[in-house]
Enzyme design. Structure first.
Site, short mmCIF file in Angstrom:
data_model
loop_
_atom_site.label_atom_id
_atom_site.label_comp_id
_atom_site.label_asym_id
_atom_site.label_seq_id
_atom_site.Cartn_x
_atom_site.Cartn_y
_atom_site.Cartn_z
N MET A 1 -3.78 4.11 -2.37
CA MET A 1 -3.72 4.33 -0.93
C MET A 1 -2.26 4.33 -0.51
O MET A 1 -1.55 3.35 -0.69
CB MET A 1 -4.47 3.19 -0.24
CG MET A 1 -4.69 3.39 1.24
SD MET A 1 -5.96 4.61 1.57
CE MET A 1 -5.92 4.58 3.36
N ALA A 25 -1.41 0.15 -3.22
CA ALA A 25 -1.82 -0.88 -4.18
C ALA A 25 -3.23 -0.72 -4.72
O ALA A 25 -3.88 -1.69 -5.02
CB ALA A 25 -1.67 -2.26 -3.54
N CYS A 26 -3.75 0.50 -4.80
CA CYS A 26 -5.09 0.69 -5.36
C CYS A 26 -5.09 0.46 -6.87
O CYS A 26 -4.06 0.60 -7.53
CB CYS A 26 -5.57 2.11 -5.08
SG CYS A 26 -5.69 2.52 -3.33
N THR A 27 -6.26 0.13 -7.40
CA THR A 27 -6.43 0.01 -8.84
C THR A 27 -7.69 0.76 -9.26
O THR A 27 -8.77 0.50 -8.73
CB THR A 27 -6.56 -1.47 -9.27
OG1 THR A 27 -5.43 -2.20 -8.81
CG2 THR A 27 -6.64 -1.57 -10.79
N ARG A 264 -1.40 -6.03 -12.66
CA ARG A 264 -2.76 -5.48 -12.55
C ARG A 264 -3.18 -4.73 -13.81
O ARG A 264 -4.34 -4.78 -14.21
CB ARG A 264 -2.85 -4.59 -11.31
CG ARG A 264 -2.87 -5.40 -10.01
CD ARG A 264 -2.89 -4.50 -8.78
NE ARG A 264 -1.64 -3.77 -8.63
CZ ARG A 264 -1.54 -2.58 -8.04
NH1 ARG A 264 -2.62 -1.97 -7.59
NH2 ARG A 264 -0.36 -1.99 -7.92
#
EC number: 3.4.13.19
Length: 499
Positions: A1, A25-27, A264
């Site tokens: 995003m 910070a999307c995963t 992450r």
């Protein structure tokens, strides 16, 4: 995003935990069908930006478009011709379309599913040679342009490639599209460069906001779609890098790995395979991961809820509760790092695709948590639904007690701010609900699959009724939990309730 500045406000202690310099910070993740216990393909993403950012869940119905009509993105000026007929698709949009629609993920009526996007960015040297195009294709338009226009996942990748070639990309992105034939993983690298691969059935991947593709065989046209100048641009930028004598895409296009992507990538891989040889200090993480383990849907949910369980790290947002102050960025701080499940998660989705589920039903189920799943449940949705529950459609940009998102957001705030009295009671109940729904879903899917052959309309009505009834009952339970937490939350020294 990608970064969107929207002024939203719910006064809560969790505001003190949110991180500055949010950006993106999307995963995302993919688990090939050969690695799952039931032979299903699993893939999905957490959509991250900031706390208190409302998301809806809707179905955009099929429609005919006037000749010459265009899709227009108010956030950056991107335009693209609409098809003569737009297919029905489900979507998870923002509530401020003037700042970008961000439909994000869903099924279309031909069984194509899509998650778009995991935001990325090329290194400075690459951007000088092939810069991003301000009014090019961005995440804000991706699902809205592709899902109503294609009948296969490969067609979706090809359409993205065509648009990026002709009009340019406004930003770097990772996109995943799937159908009955498998899943495609695509990296939009720079203004006009991209590479997509048919993801192998015997691999898994975890990918936050950086590029991961290594060596790709550009001659394998069946399993690869790529722009012509991927290597040429890297060489011209003098960032071209080889590994074992072969061009390595990620090492050529990436900036240095930052702390948030490191934590992450590492924790995501370890969540799925604790025996993996990756370490927290690795300079990069390869896309295609191998293992002798097999995984379930619950493992995918656990991945998206991961907060470094079993690792020698603590979430950055835990610092304030530990009396260590407020983190000012996503950089790791003395044993604290940025987790997959963080306060910026606005929704999370998992596609569970199975060979015996007809394309008319999406070829599978989307398990959706509107609001962070940290203390909220994933509900199952087939791809043939035509309606969603009313609480998913509230468009308020501040707390609204009729909104699914705002109710879940408030519950998450309360539990995060008061971990000692509330503990894991809420999430334990949510996991219990999920366990029941998982056990029921195969029977439900079989009944609707049998019905769709003879009566597609009746199958759609049945899918609608089941999903609407479940959502209504679940929302009532969430409201009861919210009220109980508000009543039981600790009081300050003056006897006033604290949010």
């Amino acid at each position: 995003m990608i970064n969107k500045k929207i002024s939203l406000g719910v006064l809560s202690i969790l505001t003190a935990f949110s991180l500055q310099s949010v950006s993106y910070a999307c995963t995302g993740f993919i688990i090939g069908k050969d690695l799952t216990k039931d032979g299903s393909l699993l893939y999905g993403r957490t959509e991250d930006l900031e706390p208190h950012h409302n998301k809806n869940f809707i179905v955009r119905l099929a429609k005919d478009n006037p000749a010459g009509e265009k899709w227009k993105d108010p956030s950056n000026g991107f335009e693209y011709p609409l098809p003569e007929h737009s297919y029905r698709y489900s979507a998870i949009p923002d509530v401020t379309p003037n700042k970008g629609v961000y439909d994000e993920a869903g099924f279309n009526e031909f069984g194509v599913s899509m998650s778009a996007t995991v935001s990325t960015s090329a290194n400075d040297a690459i951007q000088k040679i092939d810069p991003y195009v301000k009014n090019g294709l961005a995440e804000s338009s991706m699902a809205s342009v592709i899902l109503p226009s294609v009948k296969t996942a490969r067609e979706g990748v090809a359409l993205i490639a065509k648009i990026v070639t002709e009009k340019g990309a406004a930003e770097g992105n990772i996109v995943t599209l799937a159908d009955k034939d498998g899943i495609w993983y695509m990296e939009i690298l720079s203004g006009h460069q991209y590479v997509a691969i048919k993801f192998p059935d015997d691999k898994y991947a975890v990918f936050p906001n950086t590029f991961y593709l290594g060596h790709v065989d550009f001659n394998d046209k069946e399993n690869t779609i790529a722009s012509e100048d991927v290597e040429k641009v890297a060489k011209k930028a003098k960032s071209y890098t080889e590994v074992d004598g072969k061009f390595h895409i990620a090492k050529s296009y990436n900036p240095p790995l930052n702390d948030a992507n490191r934590s992450r990538s590492f924790s995501g891989i370890k969540s799925l395979d604790p025996d993996s040889k990756v370490t927290y200090k690795d300079s990069n993480y390869e896309l295609l991961q191998s293992t002798d383990k097999t995984f379930s849907l619950e493992d995918a949910m656990k991945l998206q809820r991961n907060r470094f369980e079993g690792l020698d790290l603590k979430p950055l947002d835990q610092m304030a509760l530990d009396g260590k102050g407020k983190p000012k960025s996503k950089k790791a701080v003395k044993g604290y790092a940025y987790p997959i499940s963080n306060p910026n998660v606005m929704e999370a989705h998992i596609f569970q695709l199975k060979k015996d589920i007809p394309a008319e039903l999406g070829g599978g189920v989307m398990w959706l948590s509107i609001g962070s799943p940290r203390n909220a449940p994933y509900l199952p949705y087939l791809g043939n639904i035509s309606r969603t529950y009313e609480a998913y459609q509230e468009k308020s940009t501040q707390y609204n007690d009729k909104s699914w998102y705002w109710t879940v957001s408030h519950i998450n705030d309360l539990v995060a701010a008061h971990p000692k009295p509330f503990g894991t009671k809420v999430i334990d109940e949510m996991k219990g609900l999920e366990k029941t729904w998982i056990a029921e879903q195969d029977k439900t899917t079989k009944e609707i699959s049998d019905l769709v052959v003879s009566d597609p309309k009746a199958a759609q009505e049945k899918a609608d009724k089941i999903s609407l009834d479940r959502a209504e009952k679940t929302f009532k339970r969430l409201k009861a939990i919210e009220a109980k937490l508000v009543k039981e939350k600790p009081k300050n020294k003056k006897g006033l309730n604290r949010s």
